[in-house]
Write an enzyme that holds these catalytic residues in place. Structure first.
Site, mmCIF file in Angstrom:
data_model
loop_
_atom_site.group_PDB
_atom_site.id
_atom_site.type_symbol
_atom_site.label_atom_id
_atom_site.label_comp_id
_atom_site.label_asym_id
_atom_site.label_seq_id
_atom_site.Cartn_x
_atom_site.Cartn_y
_atom_site.Cartn_z
ATOM 1 N N SER A 79 0.846 -1.196 0.000
ATOM 2 C CA SER A 79 0.000 0.000 0.000
ATOM 3 C C SER A 79 0.885 1.251 0.000
ATOM 4 C CB SER A 79 -0.967 -0.058 1.187
ATOM 5 O OG SER A 79 -2.002 0.876 1.031
ATOM 6 N N ASP A 113 -10.011 -5.512 -3.413
ATOM 7 C CA ASP A 113 -9.432 -4.497 -2.537
ATOM 8 C C ASP A 113 -10.326 -3.251 -2.549
ATOM 9 O OD1 ASP A 113 -7.795 -2.361 -1.557
ATOM 10 O OD2 ASP A 113 -6.001 -3.518 -2.065
ATOM 11 N N HIS A 141 -7.335 -6.058 0.820
ATOM 12 C CA HIS A 141 -6.154 -5.229 1.135
ATOM 13 C C HIS A 141 -5.407 -5.723 2.374
ATOM 14 C CE1 HIS A 141 -4.035 -1.541 0.119
ATOM 15 N NE2 HIS A 141 -4.045 -1.126 1.375
#
Lengths: 281, 281
Positions: free
Chosen positions: A151, A227, A260
């Site tokens: 991320s 995600d 995620h």
């Protein structure tokens, strides 16, 4: 060379090697910094290469070591893992602790140019220069380096590799923020750390950097299709387009059903470790 | 049969299967209970056996699923994993939340006989009867069961298997509290849940139960030699002596350098999963 010996905070045997947490005084951030290092069994008798892992928003050095399950394969392959914290700590700048996506835990791996952040938020220099120098001074590791992250840390891994040709043998990312100049997380962070001049932001954006990268280090990117941040924040399509335009090698793997979380990372971390092991030799 | 359909709280794809958290109303505890289940990819097309995992003091259903790295091998072997919480929640009994080793997060997998605990702290019935019945009713699993756990949950796994002949195909434990009637954690918990009559405690003590066990299910136990709780609380030697006296098969593996953490569990969980897979067929 660092002038302070890192101070051991914790030590756990893990897959025949040792996971250790250290604290040291950082020149780049002007604060104490904590990092974790996993030394595989091989490091007891020889120097091993290092994979640096950059974590995402709200994380510390601990999330990756506790949740990714990376030590098993790192022990098999003989790779050390180093996980820095995600921002300076112990400061109390105006608004620093007010939101999860700016300030504490959200350093974004840039060198801040705007006051008051520029005094401390120099995470790019910290993770690319100061920390590797310290690790290579005090631990049984070689100067063969790889970098990966998740991320915000995926963005970090990509820009570290793209801005520092020759410094890393390989790079990969999980669900990276590929184009921070064009997403809410990136716009907020870059405005805060770098100011309002959007041109200056481009030096910290993977999609922009790919266009002018001197070294065509292949990018391995895994992205979960389920995600929640995919379209608004992460934009793998932007990276794909930038790489295609620049002729930069990219293996983008869209993983159906994955989100995620660290459960996604754990599911594919072995592939990334093998990718790095091939490059690290 | 449960009269309430479990309510889905969260779902994450992991190693091709799905990790899910559910909430349901428990008859055994008279409260809502949360549990986690990992369904490996094989469960999409066939029923799979189940390994129940009992966690230690202060844990919830989440620790094992986030930190043990068990899903990788469970997916390879086609075994579901079920992790219950470690105590009832949502009650507010006198002193329930005052210490880490009694009450909340410390149910010790017994059926309490002492007021006010006996109204809710019936974790033994919950984990051996109610939860398996619910899991077998609502999920694609067989009635082949295995059980394992850590510390307080290692004690739990051992007594569940020893007290319920025929219910589990295999049992293992990490750093179990082997002899709770003779250690501070056990004495505190058993006094609270069972009262002052030490004779009554013996029905919940692995070392005592081994002496009279009808079913000689082999015990696989891993114990870190650098575990801070080894001598005072865990006492693997007591279990070894009890098994030797009773002719009960025990594989006790003392692991040099390993401590009480999930890094120890992660290092050996694959061995345990393979042990259970052999018994589950």
């Amino acid at each position: 060379m660092s002038d302070t010996t890192p101070e051991l905070l914790a030590s756990n045997k893990c897959f025949g090697g040792w996971l250790k947490r250290y604290k040291h005084t950082s020149t780049a951030t002007g604060t104490e910094m904590v990092f974790a290092i996993y030394l595989p069994p091989q490091a007891q008798t020889e120097k091993v290469p290092v994979l640096y892992w950059l974590s995402g928003l709200t994380c510390t050095d601990e999330n990756f070591m506790q949740k990714a399950g990376a030590q098993r394969m790192a022990a098999e392959l003989g790779i050390a893992l180093v996980a820095p914290d995600t921002s300076p700590r112990g400061t109390d700048l105006p608004g620093e602790h007010d939101s999860y996506d700016f300030g504490s835990g959200a350093g974004f791996y840039v060198n801040a140019t705007r006051q008051p952040w520029s005094a401390h938020y120099n995470m790019f220099d910290y993770v690319t220069e100061e920390l590797p120098a310290l690790v290579e001074q005090y631990f049984p590791v070689t100067d063969k380096r790889a970098i990966s992250g998740h991320s915000m840390g995926g963005h970090g891994a990509l820009i570290c590799a793209l801005k520092k040709p020759g410094r890393y043998r390989s790079v990969s990312a999980f669900a990276p923020i590929t184009n921070p100049v064009n997403c809410p997380w990136g716009e907020k962070a870059f405005t805060g750390y770098l100011g309002d001049d959007r041109e200056a932001w481009k030096a910290w954006d993977a999609c922009e950097l790919v266009a002018t990268a001197k070294e065509k280090l292949p990018l391995l990117v895994d992205q979960g299709e389920a995600d929640n941040f995919l379209d608004e924040q992460l934009k793998p399509g932007a990276l794909e387009a930038a790489c295609e335009a620049a002729g930069h090698p990219l293996e983008l793997r869209l993983q159906p059903g994955y989100d995620h979380s660290y459960f996604f990372i754990a599911s594919f971390i072995d592939d990334h470790l093998r990718h790095h092991a091939r490059a690290l030799g």
